[in-house]
Design an enzyme around this catalytic site. Sequence first.
Site, PDB file in Angstrom:
ATOM      1  N   TYR A 144      45.413   9.848 -40.203  1.00 29.30           N
ATOM      2  CA  TYR A 144      44.560  10.636 -39.291  1.00 29.30           C
ATOM      3  C   TYR A 144      45.779  11.229 -38.372  1.00 29.30           C
ATOM      4  O   TYR A 144      45.761  12.313 -38.151  1.00 29.30           O
ATOM      5  CB  TYR A 144      43.508   9.889 -38.663  1.00 29.30           C
ATOM      6  CG  TYR A 144      42.641  10.849 -37.778  1.00 29.30           C
ATOM      7  CD1 TYR A 144      41.824  11.915 -38.638  1.00 29.30           C
ATOM      8  CD2 TYR A 144      42.697  10.485 -36.303  1.00 29.30           C
ATOM      9  CE1 TYR A 144      40.901  12.647 -37.569  1.00 29.30           C
ATOM     10  CE2 TYR A 144      41.750  11.333 -35.716  1.00 29.30           C
ATOM     11  CZ  TYR A 144      40.891  12.306 -36.331  1.00 29.30           C
ATOM     12  OH  TYR A 144      40.095  13.047 -35.457  1.00 29.30           O
ATOM     13  N   TYR A 158      53.809  28.446 -37.147  1.00 22.23           N
ATOM     14  CA  TYR A 158      53.651  29.557 -37.675  1.00 22.23           C
ATOM     15  C   TYR A 158      53.408  30.792 -36.226  1.00 22.23           C
ATOM     16  O   TYR A 158      53.941  31.954 -36.603  1.00 22.23           O
ATOM     17  CB  TYR A 158      52.207  29.428 -38.274  1.00 22.23           C
ATOM     18  CG  TYR A 158      52.248  29.359 -39.507  1.00 22.23           C
ATOM     19  CD1 TYR A 158      52.672  28.048 -40.241  1.00 22.23           C
ATOM     20  CD2 TYR A 158      51.830  30.131 -40.381  1.00 22.23           C
ATOM     21  CE1 TYR A 158      52.291  27.722 -41.506  1.00 22.23           C
ATOM     22  CE2 TYR A 158      51.697  30.132 -41.893  1.00 22.23           C
ATOM     23  CZ  TYR A 158      52.018  28.810 -42.382  1.00 22.23           C
ATOM     24  OH  TYR A 158      52.155  28.566 -43.709  1.00 22.23           O
TER      25      TYR A 158
HETATM   26  P1  NAD Z   1      32.693  14.973 -38.999  1.00 18.76           P
HETATM   27  O1  NAD Z   1      33.246  14.191 -39.850  1.00 18.76           O
HETATM   28  O2  NAD Z   1      31.188  15.145 -38.572  1.00 18.76           O
HETATM   29  O3  NAD Z   1      32.877  16.528 -39.513  1.00 18.76           O
HETATM   30  C1  NAD Z   1      34.372  16.866 -40.343  1.00 18.76           C
HETATM   31  C2  NAD Z   1      33.767  17.849 -41.478  1.00 18.76           C
HETATM   32  O4  NAD Z   1      34.896  18.266 -42.029  1.00 18.76           O
HETATM   33  C3  NAD Z   1      32.374  17.251 -42.031  1.00 18.76           C
HETATM   34  O5  NAD Z   1      31.529  18.257 -42.350  1.00 18.76           O
HETATM   35  C4  NAD Z   1      33.489  17.172 -43.477  1.00 18.76           C
HETATM   36  O6  NAD Z   1      32.569  17.286 -44.714  1.00 18.76           O
HETATM   37  C5  NAD Z   1      34.352  18.502 -43.407  1.00 18.76           C
HETATM   38  N1  NAD Z   1      35.357  18.259 -44.409  1.00 18.76           N
HETATM   39  C6  NAD Z   1      36.325  16.895 -44.431  1.00 18.76           C
HETATM   40  N2  NAD Z   1      37.206  17.214 -45.206  1.00 18.76           N
HETATM   41  C7  NAD Z   1      37.174  18.419 -45.625  1.00 18.76           C
HETATM   42  C8  NAD Z   1      37.920  19.283 -46.606  1.00 18.76           C
HETATM   43  N3  NAD Z   1      38.961  18.734 -47.370  1.00 18.76           N
HETATM   44  N4  NAD Z   1      37.557  20.533 -46.989  1.00 18.76           N
HETATM   45  C9  NAD Z   1      36.711  20.932 -46.213  1.00 18.76           C
HETATM   46  N5  NAD Z   1      35.583  20.398 -45.478  1.00 18.76           N
HETATM   47  C10 NAD Z   1      36.124  19.006 -45.043  1.00 18.76           C
HETATM   48  O7  NAD Z   1      33.568  14.876 -37.595  1.00 18.76           O
HETATM   49  P2  NAD Z   1      33.379  15.627 -36.235  1.00 18.76           P
HETATM   50  O8  NAD Z   1      33.409  14.843 -35.181  1.00 18.76           O
HETATM   51  O9  NAD Z   1      32.608  16.843 -36.384  1.00 18.76           O
HETATM   52  O10 NAD Z   1      34.974  16.347 -36.174  1.00 18.76           O
HETATM   53  C11 NAD Z   1      35.471  17.489 -36.389  1.00 18.76           C
HETATM   54  C12 NAD Z   1      36.717  17.879 -36.106  1.00 18.76           C
HETATM   55  O11 NAD Z   1      37.025  17.459 -34.895  1.00 18.76           O
HETATM   56  C13 NAD Z   1      37.677  16.994 -36.775  1.00 18.76           C
HETATM   57  O12 NAD Z   1      38.811  17.592 -37.274  1.00 18.76           O
HETATM   58  C14 NAD Z   1      38.165  15.763 -35.912  1.00 18.76           C
HETATM   59  O13 NAD Z   1      39.384  15.428 -36.312  1.00 18.76           O
HETATM   60  C15 NAD Z   1      38.033  16.487 -34.602  1.00 18.76           C
HETATM   61  N6  NAD Z   1      37.935  15.705 -33.580  1.00 18.76           N
HETATM   62  C16 NAD Z   1      36.586  15.036 -33.306  1.00 18.76           C
HETATM   63  C17 NAD Z   1      36.423  14.232 -32.358  1.00 18.76           C
HETATM   64  C18 NAD Z   1      35.233  13.478 -32.048  1.00 18.76           C
HETATM   65  O14 NAD Z   1      35.046  12.601 -31.106  1.00 18.76           O
HETATM   66  N7  NAD Z   1      34.050  13.826 -32.486  1.00 18.76           N
HETATM   67  C19 NAD Z   1      37.342  13.764 -31.581  1.00 18.76           C
HETATM   68  C20 NAD Z   1      38.781  14.304 -31.993  1.00 18.76           C
HETATM   69  C21 NAD Z   1      38.981  15.315 -32.794  1.00 18.76           C
END
Ligand code: NAD
Length: 311
Positions: A144, A158
Site C-alpha cells: 500500500y 507525467y
Molecule cells: P474503500 O475501500 O471504501 O474504496 C476503494 C474503492 O476502490 C472501492 O470501491 C473498491 O472496490 C475500489 N477498487 C479497488 N481496487 C480497484 C481496482 N483495481 N479497480 C477499480 N476499483 C477498485 O476505501 P476509501 O476509504 O473510500 O478510500 C478511497 C481512496 O482514498 C483510496 O485510494 C485510499 O487509499 C485513499 N485514502 C483513504 C483514507 C481513509 O482513511 N479512508 C486515507 C488515506 C487515503
Amino acid sequence: MKRILITGGAGFIGSHLCERLLNEGNEVICLDNYFTGSKQNIKHLLDNHNFELVRHDITSPYFVEVDEIYNLACPASPIHYQYNPIKTVKTSVMGAINVLGLAKRIKAKVLQASTSEVYGDPEVHPQPEGYWGNVNPIGLRSCYDEGKRCAETLFMDYHRQNNVKIKIVRIFNTYGPRMHPDDGRVVSNFIVQALQGKDITIYGNGKQTRSFQYIDDLVEALIRTMNTENDFIGPVNIGNPGEFTMLELAEKVIELTGTKSKIVFQPLPSDDPKQRCPDISLAKEKLGWEPKVELEEGLRKTIEYFRKVIL
Ligand code: NAD
Ligand code: UDP
C-alpha cells in the site's frame, strides 16, 4: 457543468464524492470493480440521469471523455490491501499509469488520492508535506505505502514530462457513514463491536495515535483542491489535526454508544505507525480550508449510521 470520472466511486469516500458532485450539477461517471466498494453505497444515485456506473478494473486502460478525474480506486483498509498485496501494488501503479495516460490524451485534470501512509512510521511530528517519510519497503504494509508513493512519482513525472494537469492529496485517517461494517479500520471496528456488545479490540497497548477526519470535511477539501489554479499541484495534507490515542478513541466510543463492551488488547500488526498527525498549514493557505467536524460530532453521526445498518 463538468463531466467527472471517479475511480473507486462505489467505495466509502468515492460514494460521498459522487453524491456531492452530482448535487452540484455535474455529470459523474463512477468506475469500480467492487472489491471493497458496493452498489449499495451508490444505489440512491442510480435514478439521477447525470450518473453513470461502470464495472471496470483500473489495472486495465479505460477510455472516456471527461474534464476531471478523481483517482480513488485502491483498497484502503490494512486487512483488505494485504489480502492480495500484488494486486494492491498493481491497482496503485497501473491504475495511476492508466488514469494519467487518459488524462494526457483528453487533456483532463487528474487528482490522486494519496495517503498519510507515504510518511510511514514518521520520525517528524506533525508531518508536513516536505517530510520524505520513514517507510519499510519490504514489510506487510509496503504494498500500500510504496504503491501510493510510486503513484505520486508517476503523477509528478507525467506532469513534468507531459504537462498533465495534476493534484496530489495526502489523505489522513477518514471515517463516517458508508464505511463497510467489516472494513477492519479502527473507527468502524470499535463502533460495530460496541453496538454488538462484543469486546473492543485494541491492537498493542493503545498508546499509538491517529488523527481522525470526518468524511464531509475531506470531500470539501478534495473539491477545493481540484478547483485550484493549475500551478498548485500539491502534495497537500488533508486531515484533522486533533490527535487521539486508540485508548482514548475506544473510551469515547464506549461513552457515546453506552455499551457494556470491555476493552481487550491484541497483538500490534507489523509496521503499525506509532503516531500520525497532519500539519495542515498548506491546506489552510492554498485552499482556505480546515476541518469543521469535531471527533465527538462525527462519531455520533457514524454511530447513528451503523445502528441502522447492523441492528
Ligand atoms: P474503500 O475501500 O471504501 O474504496 C476503494 C474503492 O476502490 C472501492 O470501491 C473498491 O472496490 C475500489 N477498487 C479497488 N481496487 C480497484 C481496482 N483495481 N479497480 C477499480 N476499483 C477498485 O476505501 P476509501 O476509504 O473510500 O478510500 C478511497 C481512496 O482514498 C483510496 O485510494 C485510499 O487509499 C485513499 N485514502 C483513504 C483514507 C481513509 O482513511 N479512508 C486515507 C488515506 C487515503
Ligand atoms: N486498531 C485497533 N483495533 C482495531 C483496528 C485498528 O487498535 O480493531 C489500531 C491499528 O493497530 C492502528 C490504528 O488503530 O494503530 C488505526 O488503524 P487503521 O487500520 O484504522 O488505520 P491505519 O493503521 O492505516 O492508520
